[in-house]
Design a protein around this motif. Structure first.
Motif, mmCIF file in Angstrom:
data_model
loop_
_atom_site.group_PDB
_atom_site.id
_atom_site.type_symbol
_atom_site.label_atom_id
_atom_site.label_comp_id
_atom_site.label_asym_id
_atom_site.label_seq_id
_atom_site.Cartn_x
_atom_site.Cartn_y
_atom_site.Cartn_z
ATOM 1 N N HIS A 190 0.851 -1.190 0.000
ATOM 2 C CA HIS A 190 0.000 0.000 0.000
ATOM 3 C C HIS A 190 0.888 1.242 0.000
ATOM 4 O O HIS A 190 2.079 1.180 0.323
ATOM 5 C CB HIS A 190 -0.922 0.024 1.224
ATOM 6 N N CYS A 191 0.296 2.364 -0.349
ATOM 7 C CA CYS A 191 0.932 3.674 -0.212
ATOM 8 C C CYS A 191 0.244 4.415 0.927
ATOM 9 O O CYS A 191 -0.972 4.332 1.090
ATOM 10 C CB CYS A 191 0.780 4.508 -1.485
ATOM 11 N N ASP A 192 1.012 5.165 1.696
ATOM 12 C CA ASP A 192 0.387 6.035 2.672
ATOM 13 C C ASP A 192 -0.018 7.343 2.000
ATOM 14 O O ASP A 192 0.163 7.523 0.796
ATOM 15 C CB ASP A 192 1.304 6.229 3.864
ATOM 16 N N LEU A 193 -0.572 8.274 2.789
ATOM 17 C CA LEU A 193 -1.327 9.377 2.205
ATOM 18 C C LEU A 193 -0.476 10.444 1.533
ATOM 19 O O LEU A 193 -0.949 11.100 0.612
ATOM 20 C CB LEU A 193 -2.191 10.031 3.296
ATOM 21 N N TRP A 194 0.765 10.654 1.984
ATOM 22 C CA TRP A 194 1.544 11.780 1.457
ATOM 23 C C TRP A 194 3.039 11.531 1.604
ATOM 24 O O TRP A 194 3.463 10.572 2.247
ATOM 25 C CB TRP A 194 1.147 13.066 2.166
#
Length: 251
Positions: free
Chosen positions: A162-166
């Motif tokens: 996954h990627c985190d938000l920023w």
């Protein structure tokens, strides 16, 4: 932007200069401030101009070196206190709630949350609490939008890619208790934690982790401001994210 954000940004510009928030403003434009790495596609915000580097050398930044040194020096005490907390205060751990999911086999004991140190952690994990207070909170290197917690993956647990938000904060891991068979992959590069040492990476890049060992794997995670952000940008980003969260809570 809301009127509250506009007013706050105007104050910051008046104190730091008319161009001090140009990168934040570009980030908010349609298209998210320009092209991004393919493995950052899942992130919500990419602040332009920050080095698109998945893995960072923990000792590369003078601003972050003191907290890295302090955590590594304090590792033996931190590990002892973590093991005592796991044995005697298991109720202080909870299933980790990521913005994407909640996992029972990913347990968390919080030291910093909601913009402040967690008071209870001063009793259960006093060394980590003290180090974070002195070297991350008091220095302003911790990102108040996020948190610090002991992250415990149970045997056989994995964290899906996954990627985190920023990208304007980065994640520091102190390897507290690491069995054989554990690894973390960031942007297709896998590394292993070395007990007592830190890893530092940009979690806007796709990443995943696993524990194939025979006992829990625990790291102390600390969300720090990306060292290439400015003081003005940090103030503006706190305003921005806090306002977005307020608006979402009102929906």
């Amino acid at each position: 932007m809301t009127p509250e954000m506009e007013r706050a940004f105007a104050v910051i510009r008046s104190e730091h200069g008319a161009e001090s928030l140009s990168r934040v403003e570009r980030m908010l434009e349609p298209g998210g401030g320009g092209p991004r790495h393919p493995l950052q596609k899942g992130a919500k915000w990419i602040l332009p101009g920050l080095s698109p580097t998945p893995w960072h050398e923990p000792y590369a930044y003078p601003e972050l070196t003191p907290v890295v040194e302090a955590l590594e020096y304090a590792h033996p005490a931190i590990k002892d206190e973590l093991n005592s907390a796991w044995a005697a205060h298991r109720e202080g751990f909870s299933a980790y709630e990521h913005y994407l999911t909640r996992q029972e086999d990913w347990q968390a004991l919080y030291v910093y949350r909601d913009g402040a140190l967690v008071a209870e952690s001063a009793a259960t994990v006093p060394t980590a609490h003290k180090v974070l207070q002195e070297f991350a909170v008091d220095t302003g290197t911790i990102c108040p939008l996020l948190e610090s917690h002991f992250s415990t993956l149970l045997p056989g647990a994995s964290i899906a890619p996954h990627c985190d938000l920023w990208n304007f904060s980065i994640n520091l891991h102190l390897a507290v208790d690491i069995p054989d068979g554990c690894g973390i992959t960031v942007a297709d590069e896998t590394r292993c934690w070395r007990e007592g040492r830190c890893l530092l990476f940009d979690y806007s890049f796709e990443h995943e982790a696993r524990n194939d060992g025979d006992r829990p794997r625990t790291c102390l995670l600390v969300d720090l401001w990306h060292p290439e952000t400015t003081r003005a940008e940090r103030r503006a980003l706190v305003v921005l994210v806090s306002e977005v969260r307020r608006l979402m809570a009102d929906v």
